[in-house]
Motif scaffolding. Structure first.
Motif, PDB file in Angstrom:
ATOM      1  N   UNK A  34       2.762   9.858 -21.032  1.00  0.00           N
ATOM      2  CA  UNK A  34       3.058   9.559 -22.262  1.00  0.00           C
ATOM      3  C   UNK A  34       4.422  10.643 -22.743  1.00  0.00           C
ATOM      4  N   UNK A  35       3.850  11.945 -21.960  1.00  0.00           N
ATOM      5  CA  UNK A  35       4.998  12.915 -21.763  1.00  0.00           C
ATOM      6  C   UNK A  35       6.418  13.432 -21.259  1.00  0.00           C
ATOM      7  N   UNK A  36       5.619  12.770 -19.840  1.00  0.00           N
ATOM      8  CA  UNK A  36       6.404  12.732 -18.845  1.00  0.00           C
ATOM      9  C   UNK A  36       6.294  14.742 -18.583  1.00  0.00           C
ATOM     10  N   UNK A  37       4.614  14.902 -18.461  1.00  0.00           N
ATOM     11  CA  UNK A  37       4.644  15.955 -17.919  1.00  0.00           C
ATOM     12  C   UNK A  37       3.060  15.370 -17.055  1.00  0.00           C
ATOM     13  N   UNK A  38       2.762  15.276 -17.796  1.00  0.00           N
ATOM     14  CA  UNK A  38       1.002  14.718 -17.199  1.00  0.00           C
ATOM     15  C   UNK A  38       1.524  12.926 -17.219  1.00  0.00           C
ATOM     16  N   UNK A  39       0.834  13.494 -15.066  1.00  0.00           N
ATOM     17  CA  UNK A  39       1.148  11.224 -14.664  1.00  0.00           C
ATOM     18  C   UNK A  39      -0.392  11.267 -14.525  1.00  0.00           C
ATOM     19  N   UNK A  40      -0.311  10.194 -14.910  1.00  0.00           N
ATOM     20  CA  UNK A  40      -1.778   9.001 -14.226  1.00  0.00           C
ATOM     21  C   UNK A  40      -1.385   8.693 -13.509  1.00  0.00           C
ATOM     22  N   UNK A  41      -2.197   8.003 -12.174  1.00  0.00           N
ATOM     23  CA  UNK A  41      -1.765   7.005 -11.252  1.00  0.00           C
ATOM     24  C   UNK A  41      -2.799   5.628 -12.039  1.00  0.00           C
ATOM     25  N   UNK A  42      -1.521   4.246 -12.258  1.00  0.00           N
ATOM     26  CA  UNK A  42      -2.184   3.255 -12.746  1.00  0.00           C
ATOM     27  C   UNK A  42      -2.977   2.160 -11.878  1.00  0.00           C
ATOM     28  N   UNK A  43      -4.284   2.237 -11.573  1.00  0.00           N
ATOM     29  CA  UNK A  43      -4.271   1.455  -9.783  1.00  0.00           C
ATOM     30  C   UNK A  43      -4.460   0.235 -10.664  1.00  0.00           C
TER      31      UNK A  43
ATOM     32  N   UNK B  40       0.800  -1.425   0.168  1.00  0.00           N
ATOM     33  CA  UNK B  40       0.104  -0.445  -0.061  1.00  0.00           C
ATOM     34  C   UNK B  40       1.064   1.326   0.218  1.00  0.00           C
ATOM     35  N   UNK B  41       1.963   1.012   0.193  1.00  0.00           N
ATOM     36  CA  UNK B  41       2.976   2.124   0.366  1.00  0.00           C
ATOM     37  C   UNK B  41       3.704   3.135  -0.841  1.00  0.00           C
ATOM     38  N   UNK B  42       2.972   2.220  -2.366  1.00  0.00           N
ATOM     39  CA  UNK B  42       3.529   2.762  -3.524  1.00  0.00           C
ATOM     40  C   UNK B  42       3.139   2.726  -4.525  1.00  0.00           C
ATOM     41  N   UNK B  43       2.720   3.331  -5.312  1.00  0.00           N
ATOM     42  CA  UNK B  43       1.926   3.703  -5.936  1.00  0.00           C
ATOM     43  C   UNK B  43       2.513   3.712  -7.997  1.00  0.00           C
ATOM     44  N   UNK B  44       1.880   3.474  -8.549  1.00  0.00           N
ATOM     45  CA  UNK B  44       2.748   3.313 -10.007  1.00  0.00           C
ATOM     46  C   UNK B  44       1.892   4.779 -10.601  1.00  0.00           C
ATOM     47  N   UNK B  45       3.231   5.559 -11.451  1.00  0.00           N
ATOM     48  CA  UNK B  45       2.231   6.845 -12.074  1.00  0.00           C
ATOM     49  C   UNK B  45       2.632   6.425 -13.669  1.00  0.00           C
ATOM     50  N   UNK B  46       2.336   6.907 -14.977  1.00  0.00           N
ATOM     51  CA  UNK B  46       2.638   6.190 -16.160  1.00  0.00           C
ATOM     52  C   UNK B  46       1.856   7.672 -16.874  1.00  0.00           C
TER      53      UNK B  46
ATOM     54  N   UNK C 259       2.870  -3.957 -13.644  1.00  0.00           N
ATOM     55  CA  UNK C 259       1.629  -4.835 -14.814  1.00  0.00           C
ATOM     56  C   UNK C 259       1.042  -4.013 -15.305  1.00  0.00           C
ATOM     57  N   UNK C 260       1.654  -3.538 -16.985  1.00  0.00           N
ATOM     58  CA  UNK C 260       0.571  -2.679 -17.277  1.00  0.00           C
ATOM     59  C   UNK C 260       0.150  -3.646 -18.604  1.00  0.00           C
ATOM     60  N   UNK C 261      -1.043  -3.919 -19.015  1.00  0.00           N
ATOM     61  CA  UNK C 261      -2.019  -3.965 -20.545  1.00  0.00           C
ATOM     62  C   UNK C 261      -1.899  -3.206 -21.279  1.00  0.00           C
ATOM     63  N   UNK C 262      -2.217  -2.116 -20.917  1.00  0.00           N
ATOM     64  CA  UNK C 262      -2.525  -1.160 -21.945  1.00  0.00           C
ATOM     65  C   UNK C 262      -1.003  -0.520 -22.734  1.00  0.00           C
ATOM     66  N   UNK C 263       0.706  -0.949 -22.412  1.00  0.00           N
ATOM     67  CA  UNK C 263       1.331  -0.275 -23.298  1.00  0.00           C
ATOM     68  C   UNK C 263       0.972  -0.049 -25.071  1.00  0.00           C
ATOM     69  N   UNK C 264       0.695  -0.848 -25.486  1.00  0.00           N
ATOM     70  CA  UNK C 264       0.476  -0.839 -26.776  1.00  0.00           C
ATOM     71  C   UNK C 264      -0.279   0.343 -27.692  1.00  0.00           C
TER      72      UNK C 264
END
Length: 152
Positions: free
Chosen positions: A113-122, A105-111, A135-140
């Motif tokens: 596409x431009x190194x400016x706007x980050x979204x949390x990958x739930x 619970x103490x870690x969070x993944x952010x993604x 694990x990210x199923x949608x990188x493609x």
């Protein structure tokens, strides 16, 4: 110190009896922590912080110095992979302490596409054999995707 370990802080004081104790965590009183020894069971990254005690008697009071508890260190990322079905995976380990499921619970993944706007990958992190697995199923779905693992 590894997650899941037990530890104790001990405060020694000399003065007119009786002596009373109150332990604090990051400046806030710990409910029920009124003995010379503060025992902590199964510590994890959420236990990180500053511990101190106030000792008092009918004449005066004094505060201990802070004791810093720091479980683990910075994560070491493994080599990223993309499976044949397009699943992006990346491992992360703590070289200083064994990770446990209670650390998740103490870690969070952010993604991004431009190194400016980050979204949390739930729900993108899982725990397996002392390692965090991203694990990210949608990188493609993106021409380019950047990741960071943040400790909260």
């Amino acid at each position: 110190m590894n997650s899941g370990a037990n530890l104790a802080f001990i405060s020694l004081a000399v003065g007119q009896l009786p002596l009373a104790y109150q332990w604090r965590f990051n400046g806030a009183n710990i409910l029920g922590a009124t003995n010379p020894t503060l025992a902590l069971a199964s510590v994890n990254r959420g236990s990180n912080g500053l511990y101190s005690a106030t000792i008092l008697n009918i004449l005066n009071h004094t505060n201990s110095r802070n004791a810093k508890l720091d479980i683990g260190g910075p994560l070491r990322l493994g080599n990223p992979t993309v499976t044949p079905d397009g699943l992006f995976t990346l491992t992360a380990q703590d070289p200083l302490a064994l990770l446990t499921p209670s650390d998740l619970p103490f870690f969070q993944v952010l993604a991004s596409i431009n190194l400016v706007d980050w979204e949390v990958l739930q729900s993108s992190l899982v725990f397996t054999n002392g390692t965090l697995l991203l694990q990210d199923p949608s990188p493609t779905n993106f021409p380019m995707r950047f990741y960071r693992v943040v400790e909260q």
